[in-house]
Scaffold this motif. Structure first.
Motif, PDB file in Angstrom:
ATOM      1  N   SER A   1     -16.949 -19.065  32.834  1.00  0.00           N
ATOM      2  CA  SER A   1     -17.519 -19.797  33.970  1.00  0.00           C
ATOM      3  C   SER A   1     -16.971 -19.253  35.278  1.00  0.00           C
ATOM      4  O   SER A   1     -17.703 -19.122  36.272  1.00  0.00           O
ATOM      5  CB  SER A   1     -17.195 -21.291  33.851  1.00  0.00           C
ATOM      6  OG  SER A   1     -17.909 -21.879  32.789  1.00  0.00           O
ATOM      7  N   ALA A   2     -15.683 -18.927  35.285  1.00  0.00           N
ATOM      8  CA  ALA A   2     -15.071 -18.373  36.495  1.00  0.00           C
ATOM      9  C   ALA A   2     -15.736 -17.053  36.865  1.00  0.00           C
ATOM     10  O   ALA A   2     -16.089 -16.815  38.026  1.00  0.00           O
ATOM     11  CB  ALA A   2     -13.572 -18.172  36.272  1.00  0.00           C
ATOM     12  N   ALA A   3     -15.937 -16.193  35.873  1.00  0.00           N
ATOM     13  CA  ALA A   3     -16.558 -14.894  36.138  1.00  0.00           C
ATOM     14  C   ALA A   3     -17.954 -15.058  36.724  1.00  0.00           C
ATOM     15  O   ALA A   3     -18.335 -14.359  37.674  1.00  0.00           O
ATOM     16  CB  ALA A   3     -16.623 -14.072  34.848  1.00  0.00           C
ATOM     17  N   ALA A   4     -18.739 -15.992  36.177  1.00  0.00           N
ATOM     18  CA  ALA A   4     -20.105 -16.202  36.670  1.00  0.00           C
ATOM     19  C   ALA A   4     -20.101 -16.687  38.115  1.00  0.00           C
ATOM     20  O   ALA A   4     -20.832 -16.175  38.966  1.00  0.00           O
ATOM     21  CB  ALA A   4     -20.836 -17.202  35.778  1.00  0.00           C
ATOM     22  N   ASN A   5     -19.261 -17.674  38.408  1.00  0.00           N
ATOM     23  CA  ASN A   5     -19.227 -18.224  39.767  1.00  0.00           C
ATOM     24  C   ASN A   5     -18.628 -17.254  40.775  1.00  0.00           C
ATOM     25  O   ASN A   5     -19.082 -17.176  41.919  1.00  0.00           O
ATOM     26  CB  ASN A   5     -18.460 -19.541  39.761  1.00  0.00           C
ATOM     27  CG  ASN A   5     -19.255 -20.675  39.135  1.00  0.00           C
ATOM     28  OD1 ASN A   5     -20.180 -21.218  39.735  1.00  0.00           O
ATOM     29  ND2 ASN A   5     -18.921 -21.025  37.893  1.00  0.00           N
ATOM     30  N   TYR A   6     -17.619 -16.510  40.353  1.00  0.00           N
ATOM     31  CA  TYR A   6     -17.034 -15.520  41.252  1.00  0.00           C
ATOM     32  C   TYR A   6     -18.017 -14.379  41.517  1.00  0.00           C
ATOM     33  O   TYR A   6     -18.082 -13.831  42.625  1.00  0.00           O
ATOM     34  CB  TYR A   6     -15.741 -14.969  40.666  1.00  0.00           C
ATOM     35  CG  TYR A   6     -14.609 -15.979  40.597  1.00  0.00           C
ATOM     36  CD1 TYR A   6     -14.647 -17.152  41.354  1.00  0.00           C
ATOM     37  CD2 TYR A   6     -13.504 -15.766  39.778  1.00  0.00           C
ATOM     38  CE1 TYR A   6     -13.626 -18.079  41.297  1.00  0.00           C
ATOM     39  CE2 TYR A   6     -12.454 -16.685  39.717  1.00  0.00           C
ATOM     40  CZ  TYR A   6     -12.525 -17.843  40.471  1.00  0.00           C
ATOM     41  OH  TYR A   6     -11.503 -18.755  40.411  1.00  0.00           O
ATOM     42  N   GLY A   7     -18.797 -14.022  40.500  1.00  0.00           N
ATOM     43  CA  GLY A   7     -19.792 -12.979  40.697  1.00  0.00           C
ATOM     44  C   GLY A   7     -20.814 -13.363  41.744  1.00  0.00           C
ATOM     45  O   GLY A   7     -21.222 -12.544  42.572  1.00  0.00           O
ATOM     46  N   VAL A   8     -21.217 -14.623  41.746  1.00  0.00           N
ATOM     47  CA  VAL A   8     -22.171 -15.114  42.742  1.00  0.00           C
ATOM     48  C   VAL A   8     -21.587 -14.985  44.146  1.00  0.00           C
ATOM     49  O   VAL A   8     -22.264 -14.558  45.087  1.00  0.00           O
ATOM     50  CB  VAL A   8     -22.558 -16.583  42.446  1.00  0.00           C
ATOM     51  CG1 VAL A   8     -23.358 -17.171  43.601  1.00  0.00           C
ATOM     52  CG2 VAL A   8     -23.359 -16.673  41.154  1.00  0.00           C
ATOM     53  N   ALA A   9     -20.326 -15.355  44.286  1.00  0.00           N
ATOM     54  CA  ALA A   9     -19.680 -15.275  45.603  1.00  0.00           C
ATOM     55  C   ALA A   9     -19.540 -13.832  46.069  1.00  0.00           C
ATOM     56  O   ALA A   9     -19.839 -13.496  47.225  1.00  0.00           O
ATOM     57  CB  ALA A   9     -18.305 -15.940  45.542  1.00  0.00           C
ATOM     58  N   LEU A  10     -19.098 -12.951  45.166  1.00  0.00           N
ATOM     59  CA  LEU A  10     -18.906 -11.550  45.528  1.00  0.00           C
ATOM     60  C   LEU A  10     -20.223 -10.818  45.787  1.00  0.00           C
ATOM     61  O   LEU A  10     -20.241  -9.771  46.433  1.00  0.00           O
ATOM     62  CB  LEU A  10     -18.129 -10.835  44.414  1.00  0.00           C
ATOM     63  CG  LEU A  10     -16.652 -11.233  44.278  1.00  0.00           C
ATOM     64  CD1 LEU A  10     -16.073 -10.668  42.982  1.00  0.00           C
ATOM     65  CD2 LEU A  10     -15.853 -10.755  45.486  1.00  0.00           C
ATOM     66  N   GLY A  11     -21.325 -11.379  45.297  1.00  0.00           N
ATOM     67  CA  GLY A  11     -22.617 -10.749  45.519  1.00  0.00           C
ATOM     68  C   GLY A  11     -23.424 -11.414  46.611  1.00  0.00           C
ATOM     69  O   GLY A  11     -24.617 -11.161  46.743  1.00  0.00           O
ATOM     70  N   SER A  12     -22.788 -12.255  47.416  1.00  0.00           N
ATOM     71  CA  SER A  12     -23.510 -13.002  48.442  1.00  0.00           C
ATOM     72  C   SER A  12     -23.485 -12.304  49.793  1.00  0.00           C
ATOM     73  O   SER A  12     -22.701 -11.386  50.038  1.00  0.00           O
ATOM     74  CB  SER A  12     -22.895 -14.398  48.595  1.00  0.00           C
ATOM     75  OG  SER A  12     -21.605 -14.300  49.179  1.00  0.00           O
ATOM     76  N   THR A  13     -24.321 -12.752  50.690  1.00  0.00           N
ATOM     77  CA  THR A  13     -24.349 -12.177  52.035  1.00  0.00           C
ATOM     78  C   THR A  13     -23.074 -12.479  52.797  1.00  0.00           C
ATOM     79  O   THR A  13     -22.785 -11.843  53.806  1.00  0.00           O
ATOM     80  CB  THR A  13     -25.550 -12.720  52.841  1.00  0.00           C
ATOM     81  OG1 THR A  13     -25.488 -14.150  52.892  1.00  0.00           O
ATOM     82  CG2 THR A  13     -26.866 -12.295  52.207  1.00  0.00           C
ATOM     83  N   GLY A  14     -22.290 -13.448  52.339  1.00  0.00           N
ATOM     84  CA  GLY A  14     -21.029 -13.758  52.990  1.00  0.00           C
ATOM     85  C   GLY A  14     -20.080 -12.578  53.018  1.00  0.00           C
ATOM     86  O   GLY A  14     -19.218 -12.483  53.893  1.00  0.00           O
TER      87      GLY A  14
END
Length: 284
Positions: A119-132
């Motif tokens: 779950s951590a990997a999935a959520n962190y991947g979303v953050a690292l792949g965001s426009t932020g």
């Protein structure tokens, strides 16, 4: 890569773009004008050669930037040694609730289990792949939250260099501050499809995240229309201070499904979708 798609990830117009027993597939909890740059276009085969070259160039540049920014020790562990490799199994939702806590908008407090690591990997991947990741303040917050403290401190300078490269930003259609042209929306969003535990111990885990991503500029006059790509990222995670954090990752293409011959949406529809459809907290 505004942060993700829910409060704190914020994939907005300005680029403000888990424990669980059992084994299984990523589970999610859920919280229409003709003719423009997208109108009439077809994904994949229907694109012109020029558009194809542009899209390929964007993807290659993005991967190169991430690879440059995340270069680290050559001795970084792959976590796939025969001694610590865990038995993989077909993925299925665990049925457990996702985490309810967040740190600067990013899900946190994942269970000390294989499912928690996934779950951590999935959520962190979303953050690292965001426009932020294209905004300095948001990028620093994401890196500090996702990586272990020592890795975050070591990688920040390289990440700053990669994401502020004027040549890179120009090639993907952004200005030197990472902002989209007036009337256009920069889109960078990762949608996890599934996770797989490759190795697990009390203090470390290796997790593969398979996902599709949307990347490009939506709006009239866009030279880099939003395109879809598929990747698998392998995350090396460490249990530290009561949570899973990233120490390193590698990325490869695919698996890529066969695309259907669907007409691409208009720029207006694409922009509205990104602004109006929120994201998820991903659970295994």
């Amino acid at each position: 890569m505004s942060l993700g798609d829910e409060p704190g990830y914020g994939d907005g117009p300005r680029g403000d773009d888990g424990g669980y027993g059992g084994s299984g597939q990523t589970r999610t909890r859920l919280p229409d004008r003709p003719g423009d740059v997208y109108g009439g276009a077809r994904r994949g085969r229907g694109s012109s050669s020029r558009s194809l070259v542009t899209v390929v160039g964007v993807v290659v540049l993005l991967i190169a930037a991430i690879a440059f920014a995340n270069r680290g020790d050559d001795a970084a562990s792959s976590g796939d040694g025969a001694g610590d490799k865990t038995k993989t199994s077909p993925t299925a939702a665990s049925g457990n609730h996702p985490v309810t806590t967040k740190t600067t908008g990013i899900p946190s407090g994942f269970p000390h289990t294989q499912e928690g690591a996934q779950s951590a990997a999935a959520n962190y991947g979303v953050a690292l792949g965001s426009t932020g990741m294209f905004d300095a303040d948001q990028r620093h917050a994401i890196v500090d939250d996702v990586y272990t403290p020592d890795v975050a401190a070591a990688r920040q300078p390289d990440l700053d260099s990669a994401y502020t490269s004027e040549k890179f930003l120009t090639n993907i259609g952004l200005d030197k501050n990472g902002a989209a042209p007036a009337g256009q929306t920069f889109i960078s969003r990762i949608i996890p499809v599934g996770t797989k535990s490759k190795a697990f111990s009390a203090d470390s885990a290796t997790v593969e995240l398979w996902y599709t991503s949307l990347f490009g500029l939506s709006g009239d006059g866009s030279t880099n229309p939003v395109s879809e790509s598929w990747y698998t990222t392998t995350y090396q995670l460490k249990w530290i201070n009561g949570d899973w954090k990233v120490t390193d990752f590698t990325q490869k293409d695919g698996p890529v499904p066969v695309g259907r011959d669907q007409k691409a949406s208009t720029a207006d529809d694409m922009t509205k979708a990104v602004e109006e459809y929120g994201g998820f907290t991903y659970a295994r």
